[in-house]
Design an enzyme around this catalytic site. Structure first.
Site, PDB file in Angstrom:
ATOM      1  N   ASP A  16     -26.960 -32.688  20.174  1.00 37.65           N
ATOM      2  CA  ASP A  16     -27.089 -31.531  21.130  1.00 37.65           C
ATOM      3  C   ASP A  16     -28.242 -31.782  21.954  1.00 37.65           C
ATOM      4  O   ASP A  16     -29.539 -32.100  21.314  1.00 37.65           O
ATOM      5  CB  ASP A  16     -27.176 -30.386  20.443  1.00 37.65           C
ATOM      6  CG  ASP A  16     -25.906 -30.020  19.934  1.00 37.65           C
ATOM      7  OD1 ASP A  16     -24.735 -30.516  20.364  1.00 37.65           O
ATOM      8  OD2 ASP A  16     -25.738 -29.024  19.086  1.00 37.65           O
ATOM      9  N   GLU A 143     -11.662 -30.911  19.214  1.00 38.61           N
ATOM     10  CA  GLU A 143     -12.771 -31.792  20.091  1.00 38.61           C
ATOM     11  C   GLU A 143     -12.221 -33.311  19.974  1.00 38.61           C
ATOM     12  O   GLU A 143     -12.540 -34.224  20.547  1.00 38.61           O
ATOM     13  CB  GLU A 143     -14.201 -32.172  19.618  1.00 38.61           C
ATOM     14  CG  GLU A 143     -14.792 -30.525  19.925  1.00 38.61           C
ATOM     15  CD  GLU A 143     -16.205 -30.384  19.516  1.00 38.61           C
ATOM     16  OE1 GLU A 143     -16.980 -29.644  20.457  1.00 38.61           O
ATOM     17  OE2 GLU A 143     -16.612 -30.946  18.651  1.00 38.61           O
ATOM     18  N   GLY A 225     -17.111 -12.190  17.622  1.00 43.43           N
ATOM     19  CA  GLY A 225     -18.742 -12.214  17.876  1.00 43.43           C
ATOM     20  C   GLY A 225     -19.469 -11.166  17.040  1.00 43.43           C
ATOM     21  O   GLY A 225     -19.308 -10.958  15.896  1.00 43.43           O
ATOM     22  N   GLY A 255     -19.845 -19.777  15.525  1.00 46.81           N
ATOM     23  CA  GLY A 255     -18.273 -20.216  15.038  1.00 46.81           C
ATOM     24  C   GLY A 255     -18.123 -21.272  14.093  1.00 46.81           C
ATOM     25  O   GLY A 255     -17.576 -21.087  13.135  1.00 46.81           O
ATOM     26  N   ASP A 256     -19.174 -22.371  14.320  1.00 44.44           N
ATOM     27  CA  ASP A 256     -19.092 -23.457  13.248  1.00 44.44           C
ATOM     28  C   ASP A 256     -19.694 -23.012  12.027  1.00 44.44           C
ATOM     29  O   ASP A 256     -19.186 -23.473  10.932  1.00 44.44           O
ATOM     30  CB  ASP A 256     -20.146 -24.608  13.748  1.00 44.44           C
ATOM     31  CG  ASP A 256     -19.393 -25.133  15.134  1.00 44.44           C
ATOM     32  OD1 ASP A 256     -18.166 -24.882  15.194  1.00 44.44           O
ATOM     33  OD2 ASP A 256     -20.150 -25.754  15.775  1.00 44.44           O
ATOM     34  N   SER A 286     -27.136 -17.509  10.988  1.00 44.16           N
ATOM     35  CA  SER A 286     -27.317 -18.642  11.755  1.00 44.16           C
ATOM     36  C   SER A 286     -27.961 -18.278  13.080  1.00 44.16           C
ATOM     37  O   SER A 286     -28.546 -18.956  13.902  1.00 44.16           O
ATOM     38  CB  SER A 286     -26.066 -19.685  11.948  1.00 44.16           C
ATOM     39  OG  SER A 286     -25.193 -18.641  12.728  1.00 44.16           O
TER      40      SER A 286
END
Length: 310
Positions: A16, A143, A225, A255-256, A286
């Site tokens: 990232d 992905e 969310g 989400g991960d 997180s």
């Protein structure tokens, strides 16, 4: 029910590259930002790290390039306790992602280039068949190529392993994929894209979840969310609220965090409701931290939050 232990994850690793600014630049515009960070990412890798930090025995199936970003990946997994099942390629780079982070809200927009992981195929899953068969949970996303997703889910189903598909990023799914999913875990945007039903709250999420069950999914968990998650199966439908673990710093990877925590709890033998609450707690912690994999909490931290809210 699966007789194995732990979680096998199929997915992508990317490095990232996160840029923070007041807004995204327009085409042709150069904009001064307020921050930059580089770190490990990719949905499959993030979910693997989250599950491992939450106490699960995790094996991660992926492909990397033989480069500096690949070295970062291996260090990340070693530190988290993830067992890597990696094919390394000389002619493909390790994946990378551009992440824009809104400095005011913490919301994000992302461009992902999977690199070597874009060549994942059924053969990678066949090579990992023993790992899948020996697991309690198999977790994957979208992905990597659909060929690999289908083979992984099929192998898991053949061996009685619990299957979890996080359909992100959203793309059309063939009809034969849905019945392979014990659990499907889209967010609001992904649920809307896959069902054609606009999801803007619990009741519309329930309609989308019912559509997933009609397609053959065992149980749909639609993440909402800050509103939590809807857990919907043929037996019951329940809205589980989100937890407040502190001020939101960055939502990237939430989400991960949920999916990794959910899979880890299922692997411990928890039921879907308990596992979903655990996943919500992982996600809540997180988002109080910057980054993706580095933001994933430990099992002790998650259990402490659950004790405070119970």
């Amino acid at each position: 029910m699966a007789g194995g232990s732990g979680v096998t994850v199929l997915g992508v690793y990317v490095t990232d590259l996160a840029f923070k600014a007041a807004r995204q630049p327009a085409m042709g515009e150069t904009l001064a930002g307020s921050g930059f960070a580089m770190g490990p990412g990719g949905k499959g890798s993030n979910q693997s790290v989250a599950a491992a930090r939450c106490g699960a025995e995790v094996r991660f199936v992926t492909r990397l390039g033989n480069d500096a970003f690949g070295d970062i990946a291996r260090r990340t997994w070693a530190q988290a306790g993830v067992e890597a099942r990696v094919t390394a390629l000389d002619d493909q780079p390790t994946g990378a992602a551009y992440i824009f982070v809104d400095e005011r809200s913490g919301d994000n927009a992302i461009i992902v280039v999977p690199g070597a992981a874009s060549t994942l195929c059924a053969a990678d899953l066949d090579a990992a068949a023993a790992d899948i068969a020996g697991s309690r949970v198999f977790l994957t996303q979208l992905e990597q190529p659909m060929e690999a997703v289908r083979r992984g889910l099929s192998l898991a189903r053949e061996h009685g392993v619990i299957t979890v598909l996080n359909p992100a990023p959203a793309e059309p799914l063939a009809a034969d994929i849905y019945p392979l999913c014990d659990y499907l875990t889209p967010n609001e945007t992904e649920a809307a894209a896959l069902t054609g039903i606009a999801v803007d709250g619990v009741e519309s999420a329930r309609k989308a979840a019912a559509a997933f069950l009609d397609k053959g999914v065992g149980c749909a968990l639609i993440t909402l969310g800050e509103a939590g998650v809807l857990l919907h199966s043929a037996a019951s439908s329940e809205h589980l609220p989100a937890f407040d673990a502190g001020p939101v710093v960055e939502t990237t990877g939430a989400g991960d965090a949920f999916n990794g925590g959910f899979a880890a709890a299922l692997a411990r033998g928890e039921d879907a409701r308990s596992a979903a609450r655990f996943g919500c707690a992982v996600a809540a912690i997180s988002v109080t931290r910057p980054g993706t994999a580095p933001s994933m909490p430990s099992l002790d931290e998650v259990q402490a939050l659950l004790l405070r809210v119970n």
